[in-house]
Write a protein that holds these residues in place. Structure first.
Motif, short mmCIF file in Angstrom:
data_model
loop_
_atom_site.label_atom_id
_atom_site.label_comp_id
_atom_site.label_asym_id
_atom_site.label_seq_id
_atom_site.Cartn_x
_atom_site.Cartn_y
_atom_site.Cartn_z
N THR A 191 0.83 -1.19 0.00
CA THR A 191 0.00 0.00 0.00
C THR A 191 0.88 1.25 0.00
N SER A 204 2.06 5.14 0.57
CA SER A 204 1.88 6.08 1.65
C SER A 204 1.04 7.27 1.19
N LYS A 205 0.31 7.90 2.11
CA LYS A 205 -0.46 9.09 1.78
C LYS A 205 0.46 10.26 1.46
N ASN A 206 1.61 10.30 2.08
CA ASN A 206 2.55 11.40 1.90
C ASN A 206 3.41 11.25 0.65
N GLU A 219 2.56 11.35 -2.53
CA GLU A 219 2.22 12.34 -3.53
C GLU A 219 2.78 13.71 -3.15
#
Length: 60
Positions: A48, A50-52, A54
């Motif tokens: 998965t 990471s959100k960071n 991008e």
């Protein structure tokens, strides 16, 4: 990879739940099911993004 890991996780959960329903529980089967589940979750969390991720790419 996800197509292989998710059914294995579901199978480990079902084995652990089935073992809990028995009168004489086998501890070794429970431990193996938990280890398989934890290893599968580790593999899935590694896949998965990471959100960071991008935000880091935009800053560069």
């Amino acid at each position: 990879m996800k197509k292989i890991v998710i059914p294995i996780l579901i199978l480990a959960i079902l084995v652990a739940l089935y073992e809990q329903l028995k009168i004489r529980k086998n501890v070794y089967i429970m431990v193996i099911a938990i280890v398989v589940f934890m290893f599968g979750m580790m593999c899935l969390s590694g896949i998965t993004p990471s959100k960071n991720q991008e935000k880091k790419e935009e800053d560069v």
